[in-house]
Design a protein around this motif. Structure first.
Motif, mmCIF file in Angstrom:
data_model
loop_
_atom_site.group_PDB
_atom_site.id
_atom_site.type_symbol
_atom_site.label_atom_id
_atom_site.label_comp_id
_atom_site.label_asym_id
_atom_site.label_seq_id
_atom_site.Cartn_x
_atom_site.Cartn_y
_atom_site.Cartn_z
ATOM 1 N N GLU A 7 0.936 -1.294 0.072
ATOM 2 C CA GLU A 7 0.025 -0.032 0.167
ATOM 3 C C GLU A 7 0.733 1.213 -0.008
ATOM 4 O OE1 GLU A 7 -0.694 -2.381 1.987
ATOM 5 O OE2 GLU A 7 -2.337 -3.349 1.017
ATOM 6 N N ASN A 8 2.182 1.007 0.173
ATOM 7 C CA ASN A 8 3.080 2.316 0.407
ATOM 8 C C ASN A 8 2.996 2.976 -0.966
ATOM 9 O OD1 ASN A 8 5.953 3.593 -0.245
ATOM 10 N ND2 ASN A 8 5.447 3.591 1.818
ATOM 11 N N SER A 9 2.903 4.186 -1.274
ATOM 12 C CA SER A 9 3.000 4.778 -2.566
ATOM 13 C C SER A 9 4.122 4.433 -3.366
ATOM 14 C CB SER A 9 2.538 6.399 -2.418
ATOM 15 O OG SER A 9 3.515 7.081 -1.575
ATOM 16 N N PHE A 10 5.165 4.484 -2.602
ATOM 17 C CA PHE A 10 6.747 4.277 -3.097
ATOM 18 C C PHE A 10 6.495 2.976 -3.790
ATOM 19 C CE2 PHE A 10 11.098 3.130 -3.296
ATOM 20 C CZ PHE A 10 11.675 4.198 -3.914
ATOM 21 N N VAL A 11 6.115 1.737 -3.263
ATOM 22 C CA VAL A 11 5.983 0.535 -4.001
ATOM 23 C C VAL A 11 4.788 0.747 -5.002
ATOM 24 C CG1 VAL A 11 4.724 -1.847 -3.414
ATOM 25 C CG2 VAL A 11 6.448 -0.836 -1.612
ATOM 26 N N GLN A 12 3.646 1.556 -4.941
ATOM 27 C CA GLN A 12 2.774 1.684 -5.912
ATOM 28 C C GLN A 12 3.384 1.924 -7.241
ATOM 29 O OE1 GLN A 12 -0.419 0.758 -6.017
ATOM 30 N NE2 GLN A 12 0.064 -0.293 -4.323
ATOM 31 N N ASP A 13 4.260 3.118 -7.001
ATOM 32 C CA ASP A 13 5.115 3.644 -8.142
ATOM 33 C C ASP A 13 5.995 2.582 -8.919
ATOM 34 O OD1 ASP A 13 3.916 6.053 -7.685
ATOM 35 O OD2 ASP A 13 5.606 6.924 -6.541
ATOM 36 N N ILE A 14 6.622 1.851 -7.960
ATOM 37 C CA ILE A 14 7.409 0.620 -8.823
ATOM 38 C C ILE A 14 6.619 -0.100 -9.502
ATOM 39 C CG2 ILE A 14 8.870 -1.328 -7.916
ATOM 40 C CD1 ILE A 14 9.941 0.313 -5.681
ATOM 41 N N LEU A 15 5.606 -0.538 -8.847
ATOM 42 C CA LEU A 15 4.749 -1.415 -9.480
ATOM 43 C C LEU A 15 3.884 -0.923 -10.842
ATOM 44 C CD1 LEU A 15 2.619 -2.903 -6.096
ATOM 45 C CD2 LEU A 15 4.576 -4.168 -7.621
ATOM 46 N N ALA A 16 3.853 0.470 -10.589
ATOM 47 C CA ALA A 16 3.171 0.820 -11.924
ATOM 48 C C ALA A 16 4.109 0.923 -12.998
ATOM 49 C CB ALA A 16 2.662 2.302 -11.663
ATOM 50 N N SER A 17 5.498 1.227 -12.734
ATOM 51 C CA SER A 17 6.646 1.237 -13.649
ATOM 52 C C SER A 17 6.732 -0.070 -14.295
ATOM 53 C CB SER A 17 7.941 1.524 -12.848
ATOM 54 O OG SER A 17 8.320 0.385 -12.214
ATOM 55 N N ILE A 18 6.277 -1.113 -13.838
ATOM 56 C CA ILE A 18 6.518 -2.526 -14.242
ATOM 57 C C ILE A 18 5.213 -3.092 -14.842
ATOM 58 C CG2 ILE A 18 8.581 -3.092 -13.122
ATOM 59 C CD1 ILE A 18 6.571 -4.885 -11.416
ATOM 60 N N SER A 19 4.219 -2.157 -14.810
ATOM 61 C CA SER A 19 2.680 -2.535 -15.390
ATOM 62 C C SER A 19 2.049 -3.510 -14.722
ATOM 63 C CB SER A 19 2.910 -2.636 -16.769
ATOM 64 O OG SER A 19 3.392 -1.424 -17.653
ATOM 65 N N ALA A 20 2.243 -3.563 -13.290
ATOM 66 C CA ALA A 20 1.927 -4.607 -12.519
ATOM 67 C C ALA A 20 0.336 -4.280 -12.149
ATOM 68 C CB ALA A 20 2.505 -4.848 -11.406
ATOM 69 N N ASN A 21 -0.501 -5.143 -12.461
ATOM 70 C CA ASN A 21 -1.912 -4.807 -12.043
ATOM 71 C C ASN A 21 -2.440 -5.397 -10.793
ATOM 72 O OD1 ASN A 21 -2.922 -7.259 -12.768
ATOM 73 N ND2 ASN A 21 -2.922 -6.685 -15.102
ATOM 74 N N THR A 22 -3.660 -5.164 -10.112
ATOM 75 C CA THR A 22 -4.208 -5.763 -8.905
ATOM 76 C C THR A 22 -4.077 -7.436 -9.217
ATOM 77 O OG1 THR A 22 -5.753 -3.827 -8.727
ATOM 78 C CG2 THR A 22 -6.345 -5.827 -7.593
ATOM 79 N N THR A 23 -4.342 -7.941 -10.100
ATOM 80 C CA THR A 23 -4.410 -9.506 -10.547
ATOM 81 C C THR A 23 -3.014 -9.997 -10.218
ATOM 82 O OG1 THR A 23 -6.286 -9.490 -11.837
ATOM 83 C CG2 THR A 23 -4.788 -11.507 -11.953
ATOM 84 N N ASP A 24 -1.955 -9.083 -10.795
ATOM 85 C CA ASP A 24 -0.575 -9.727 -10.671
ATOM 86 C C ASP A 24 0.015 -9.613 -9.334
ATOM 87 O OD1 ASP A 24 -0.589 -9.761 -13.278
ATOM 88 O OD2 ASP A 24 0.060 -7.777 -13.772
ATOM 89 N N THR A 25 -0.779 -8.665 -8.385
ATOM 90 C CA THR A 25 -0.152 -8.454 -7.013
ATOM 91 C C THR A 25 -1.049 -8.882 -6.004
ATOM 92 O OG1 THR A 25 -0.987 -6.324 -6.952
ATOM 93 C CG2 THR A 25 1.110 -6.449 -7.861
ATOM 94 N N ILE A 26 -1.900 -9.878 -6.444
ATOM 95 C CA ILE A 26 -2.721 -10.221 -5.152
ATOM 96 C C ILE A 26 -2.131 -11.262 -4.240
ATOM 97 C CG2 ILE A 26 -3.252 -12.247 -6.444
ATOM 98 C CD1 ILE A 26 -6.206 -11.915 -5.597
#
Length: 310
Positions: free
Chosen positions: A150-169
Motif C-alpha cells: 500500500e506504500n505509494s513508493f511501492v505503488q510507483d514501482i509496480l506501476a513502472s512494471i505495469s503490474a495490476n491488481t491481479t498480478d499483485t494479489i
C-alpha cells in the motif's frame, strides 16, 4: 523487583559441588555457569551429540575432534555474560547457548535450592531511533527498508512494471536493501531514500550506523523496535570482559534506556534473604550435607535372586 545477582552467582560458581553442577541439562546436554573475571561469566553447553570435524591443512584431510578428547571431556560452547547491578549483557557465538537457555538454567537452579516461588524473567531493553537521530550519525552502512504494497513508493514501482491488481494479489510487500561497498559510508544515498519514501506503509526500517571513532556498527531500528545491541571482537578473547564493560558503558542507547528504567517507581529493591543466604560458603556446605543425608536415608536397593514358583 530490583536485586543484584552477582554475589549469588559468584558464590554458586565457587562453592557448589561438581555433583550439584552436573544436574543441569538442556536437550540432554550439560549446561554450566562459570565465573570468568570480574562481572563476566561463561555460560557453556556441551555438544556431545554434534558431529564436529577438524581439518588438517597440511594434507587436507578431515577427522573428528571427538577422537582427541580424553575420558570425561566434552566439547563446550560458551556465551559471555556481563552482569551489572540491574542489567546484563549477553554475547553468543553460533553453537553457544542463548538467553532462553540461561533463563531456564537460573530458574532450575532456584528450584534446586528450594526457592520455587521466585522466577527469573529477563526482558530485552528495546529502542527505536528517530530518522533525525540516525542521520545525525556520521557513518551509515547497510540499510533495510520493508514496505507494504500500500506504500505509494511501492505503488510507483509496480506501476513502472505495469503490474495490476491481479498480478499483485499474492504480494505482501517489498524489501529494499541499500548496501554499501566494503567499509564505505552511504549516508548521502540513505538520506535521500529516507526523505523520498512516505512513512505510511513502512513496516520495518533497520540501519547500521556508528559514531565517529567507533570501531563497530550498531543496528538502529527506525521503524519497529529491536533489542539494544553492540558488537564485540571475539578474536580478542582475553580482552572480552573489558570489551563488554566498555561497550555497555559507551552505548548511548543503552545508557538512555537504563536511566529511564531506573526512574520507574514501580520497581522496588528487595533483599531476598532466601537468595542472599547462598552468597555464603556455609550455605552451600549445608546444602551438600542435606543432599548426602537425604541419600543415606533412602533404602538401599538390593537385587534379589529369581524365585521359582513351586
Amino acid at each position: 523487583m530490583l536485586f543484584d545477582l552477582r554475589d549469588f552467582l559468584k558464590a554458586y560458581c565457587r562453592h557448589a559441588s561438581t555433583a550439584f553442577k552436573n544436574n543441569f541439562f538442556h536437550n540432554d546436554e550439560h549446561v554450566y555457569l562459570i565465573h570468568h573475571f570480574g562481572d563476566t561469566f561463561l555460560f557453556l553447553i556441551t555438544r556431545s551429540h554434534e558431529l564436529i570435524k577438524k581439518v588438517n591443512t597440511n594434507n587436507v584431510s578431515v577427522g573428528e575432534i571427538n577422537s582427541l578428547l580424553e575420558q570425561d571431556e566434552q566439547l563446550g560452547f560458551a556465551s559471555y555474560l556481563h552482569i551489572k547491578e540491574d542489567h546484563f549483557g549477553f554475547a553468543s557465538t553460533l553453537l553457544a547457548p542463548r538467553v532462553d537457555v540461561f533463563t531456564t538454567h537460573i530458574n532450575n537452579l532456584l528450584e534446586s535450592l528450594g526457592i520455587p516461588n521466585l522466577n527469573f524473567l529477563p526482558q530485552a531493553l528495546l529502542y527505536q531511533a528517530t530518522k533525525e537521530e540516525a542521520l545525525s550519525l556520521p557513518h551509515i552502512g547497510r540499510t533495510t527498508i520493508e514496505l507494504s504494497k500500500e506504500n505509494s513508493f511501492v505503488q510507483d514501482i509496480l506501476a513502472s512494471i505495469s503490474a495490476n491488481t491481479t498480478d499483485t494479489i499474492e504480494l505482501d510487500g517489498i524489501e529494499i536493501v541499500i548496501k554499501p561497498k566494503s567499509r564505505k559510508n552511504i549516508k548521502p544515498t540513505v538520506s535521500k531514500f529516507l526523505s523520498s519514501i512516505p512513512d505510511d506503509g513502512v513496516e520495518r526500517m533497520i540501519m547500521k550506523a556508528r559514531n565517529e571513532g567507533a570501531s563497530q556498527m550498531t543496528d538502529l531500528y527506525l521503524v519497529g523496535r529491536g533489542a539494544i545491541s553492540d558488537s564485540v571482537d571475539k578474536s580478542q578473547e582475553t580482552r572480552i570482559p573489558s570489551l563488554l564493560e566498555e561497550k555497555m558503558n559507551r552505548n548511548r542507547f543503552l545508557q538512555d534506556k537504563l536511566t529511564e528504567y531506573r526512574a520507574d517507581e514501580g520497581f522496588e529493591e528487595n533483599s531476598l534473604d532466601v537468595i542472599v543466604r547462598f552468597t555464603d560458603a556455609s550455605a552451600w556446605a549445608d546444602l551438600l550435607s542435606d543432599v548426602l543425608q537425604d541419600s543415606s536415608d533412602r533404602p538401599e536397593l538390593v537385587d534379589e535372586p529369581d524365585r521359582t514358583e513351586e
